[in-house]
Design a protein around this motif. Structure first.
Motif, PDB file in Angstrom:
ATOM      1  N   UNK A  46      41.135  58.483  40.649  1.00  0.00           N
ATOM      2  CA  UNK A  46      40.778  58.698  39.442  1.00  0.00           C
ATOM      3  C   UNK A  46      41.286  59.642  39.044  1.00  0.00           C
ATOM      4  N   UNK A  47      43.043  59.960  39.285  1.00  0.00           N
ATOM      5  CA  UNK A  47      43.729  60.861  38.979  1.00  0.00           C
ATOM      6  C   UNK A  47      44.578  59.863  37.726  1.00  0.00           C
ATOM      7  N   UNK A  48      44.329  58.699  38.405  1.00  0.00           N
ATOM      8  CA  UNK A  48      45.065  57.466  36.628  1.00  0.00           C
ATOM      9  C   UNK A  48      46.397  57.037  37.735  1.00  0.00           C
ATOM     10  N   UNK A  49      46.795  57.219  38.860  1.00  0.00           N
ATOM     11  CA  UNK A  49      47.354  56.301  39.230  1.00  0.00           C
ATOM     12  C   UNK A  49      47.824  55.272  39.643  1.00  0.00           C
ATOM     13  N   UNK A  50      48.058  54.297  39.342  1.00  0.00           N
ATOM     14  CA  UNK A  50      47.573  52.858  40.189  1.00  0.00           C
ATOM     15  C   UNK A  50      47.612  52.351  41.785  1.00  0.00           C
ATOM     16  N   UNK A  51      47.440  52.292  42.276  1.00  0.00           N
ATOM     17  CA  UNK A  51      47.825  51.762  43.469  1.00  0.00           C
ATOM     18  C   UNK A  51      47.165  50.795  44.440  1.00  0.00           C
ATOM     19  N   UNK A  52      47.006  49.490  43.675  1.00  0.00           N
ATOM     20  CA  UNK A  52      46.676  47.579  43.285  1.00  0.00           C
ATOM     21  C   UNK A  52      46.645  46.918  42.461  1.00  0.00           C
ATOM     22  N   UNK A  53      46.751  46.206  42.971  1.00  0.00           N
ATOM     23  CA  UNK A  53      45.880  44.602  41.610  1.00  0.00           C
ATOM     24  C   UNK A  53      46.314  43.486  42.419  1.00  0.00           C
ATOM     25  N   UNK A  54      45.317  42.863  41.888  1.00  0.00           N
ATOM     26  CA  UNK A  54      43.807  41.573  42.020  1.00  0.00           C
ATOM     27  C   UNK A  54      44.384  40.500  41.449  1.00  0.00           C
ATOM     28  N   UNK A  55      45.137  39.249  41.457  1.00  0.00           N
ATOM     29  CA  UNK A  55      45.167  38.645  40.053  1.00  0.00           C
ATOM     30  C   UNK A  55      44.950  37.217  41.101  1.00  0.00           C
ATOM     31  N   UNK A  56      43.845  36.482  40.512  1.00  0.00           N
ATOM     32  CA  UNK A  56      43.154  35.621  41.257  1.00  0.00           C
ATOM     33  C   UNK A  56      44.270  34.427  40.760  1.00  0.00           C
ATOM     34  N   UNK A  57      44.100  33.629  41.664  1.00  0.00           N
ATOM     35  CA  UNK A  57      45.880  32.551  41.305  1.00  0.00           C
ATOM     36  C   UNK A  57      45.618  31.939  40.547  1.00  0.00           C
ATOM     37  N   UNK A  58      44.206  31.253  40.100  1.00  0.00           N
ATOM     38  CA  UNK A  58      43.451  30.104  39.082  1.00  0.00           C
ATOM     39  C   UNK A  58      44.231  31.068  37.643  1.00  0.00           C
ATOM     40  N   UNK A  59      45.184  31.971  37.337  1.00  0.00           N
ATOM     41  CA  UNK A  59      44.883  32.141  35.727  1.00  0.00           C
ATOM     42  C   UNK A  59      46.614  31.726  35.687  1.00  0.00           C
ATOM     43  N   UNK A  60      47.363  31.239  37.189  1.00  0.00           N
ATOM     44  CA  UNK A  60      48.561  31.561  36.695  1.00  0.00           C
ATOM     45  C   UNK A  60      49.577  30.111  36.324  1.00  0.00           C
ATOM     46  N   UNK A  61      49.271  29.313  34.975  1.00  0.00           N
ATOM     47  CA  UNK A  61      49.764  28.478  34.517  1.00  0.00           C
ATOM     48  C   UNK A  61      51.369  29.226  33.637  1.00  0.00           C
ATOM     49  N   UNK A  62      52.502  28.653  33.687  1.00  0.00           N
ATOM     50  CA  UNK A  62      53.479  28.797  32.806  1.00  0.00           C
ATOM     51  C   UNK A  62      53.170  28.881  31.668  1.00  0.00           C
ATOM     52  N   UNK A  63      52.476  27.864  30.876  1.00  0.00           N
ATOM     53  CA  UNK A  63      52.298  27.864  29.573  1.00  0.00           C
ATOM     54  C   UNK A  63      51.331  28.393  29.225  1.00  0.00           C
ATOM     55  N   UNK A  64      50.098  29.779  29.981  1.00  0.00           N
ATOM     56  CA  UNK A  64      49.752  30.936  29.481  1.00  0.00           C
ATOM     57  C   UNK A  64      50.230  32.138  29.431  1.00  0.00           C
ATOM     58  N   UNK A  65      51.523  32.394  30.170  1.00  0.00           N
ATOM     59  CA  UNK A  65      51.954  33.315  30.604  1.00  0.00           C
ATOM     60  C   UNK A  65      51.253  34.337  29.671  1.00  0.00           C
ATOM     61  N   UNK A  66      51.634  34.792  28.480  1.00  0.00           N
ATOM     62  CA  UNK A  66      50.897  36.232  27.202  1.00  0.00           C
ATOM     63  C   UNK A  66      49.683  36.474  27.947  1.00  0.00           C
ATOM     64  N   UNK A  67      49.127  34.968  28.207  1.00  0.00           N
ATOM     65  CA  UNK A  67      47.260  35.303  28.890  1.00  0.00           C
ATOM     66  C   UNK A  67      47.216  35.690  29.403  1.00  0.00           C
ATOM     67  N   UNK A  68      48.100  36.217  30.352  1.00  0.00           N
ATOM     68  CA  UNK A  68      48.276  36.468  32.234  1.00  0.00           C
ATOM     69  C   UNK A  68      48.441  38.308  31.485  1.00  0.00           C
ATOM     70  N   UNK A  69      49.808  38.368  31.208  1.00  0.00           N
ATOM     71  CA  UNK A  69      49.717  39.435  30.559  1.00  0.00           C
ATOM     72  C   UNK A  69      49.577  40.451  30.062  1.00  0.00           C
ATOM     73  N   UNK A  70      48.487  39.745  29.423  1.00  0.00           N
ATOM     74  CA  UNK A  70      47.213  40.738  28.344  1.00  0.00           C
ATOM     75  C   UNK A  70      45.993  40.806  29.623  1.00  0.00           C
ATOM     76  N   UNK A  71      46.075  39.946  30.152  1.00  0.00           N
ATOM     77  CA  UNK A  71      44.603  40.248  30.755  1.00  0.00           C
ATOM     78  C   UNK A  71      45.439  41.178  32.270  1.00  0.00           C
ATOM     79  N   UNK A  72      46.835  41.347  32.890  1.00  0.00           N
ATOM     80  CA  UNK A  72      47.107  42.632  33.327  1.00  0.00           C
ATOM     81  C   UNK A  72      46.952  43.547  32.442  1.00  0.00           C
ATOM     82  N   UNK A  73      47.239  43.933  31.325  1.00  0.00           N
ATOM     83  CA  UNK A  73      47.687  45.567  30.976  1.00  0.00           C
ATOM     84  C   UNK A  73      46.635  46.130  30.721  1.00  0.00           C
ATOM     85  N   UNK A  74      45.157  44.599  30.174  1.00  0.00           N
ATOM     86  CA  UNK A  74      44.054  45.181  30.351  1.00  0.00           C
ATOM     87  C   UNK A  74      43.042  45.430  31.169  1.00  0.00           C
ATOM     88  N   UNK A  75      43.050  45.171  32.752  1.00  0.00           N
ATOM     89  CA  UNK A  75      42.455  45.773  33.505  1.00  0.00           C
ATOM     90  C   UNK A  75      43.057  47.128  33.541  1.00  0.00           C
TER      91      UNK A  75
END
Length: 114
Positions: free
Chosen positions: A52-81
């Motif tokens: 609740x202080x804003x310190x990032x503790x964990x990141x969970x990424x569904x493996x289905x989004x790992x497509x080398x052609x969609x690198x920017x989309x994955x980065x955007x999703x991570x930043x959005x989360x």
């Protein structure tokens, strides 16, 4: 207890209230380090957990989004989360601060200096 002391009684009451606020604020600061919130993006494909202080503790990424052609989309999703988790952390922080200020008879939207 301070009947007849006029403003001295008011000062004692203010000092007691200030001490209570200090104690509650310290407890809240400790609690905010252990409270967690989770932000997500991509309909839950990416989840970021933060305190609740804003310190990032964990990141969970569904493996289905790992497509080398969609690198920017994955980065955007991570930043959005992460941004969602930070926004939720700020909301939680404000909510908890509101509980303290209301408990002390201050307006719910009272802004503390810290």
């Amino acid at each position: 207890m301070f009947k007849g002391l006029g403003q001295m009684g008011d000062m004692a009451k203010m000092m007691k209230t200030a001490k209570e606020m200090q104690t509650k604020m310290q407890q809240l600061q400790d609690d905010l380090e252990t409270m967690t919130v989770t932000g997500e993006s991509g309909a839950g494909l990416v989840k970021a957990t933060a305190t609740a202080k804003g310190e990032l503790k964990a990141l969970d990424i569904d493996p289905s989004i790992f497509d080398p052609n969609e690198k920017e989309v994955v980065e955007d999703l991570i930043l959005a989360a992460i941004k969602d988790a930070q926004a939720r952390a700020a909301e939680k922080h404000q909510e908890e601060m509101g509980k303290i200020t209301e408990g002390l008879g201050l307006p719910a939207d009272f802004k503390m200096p810290f």
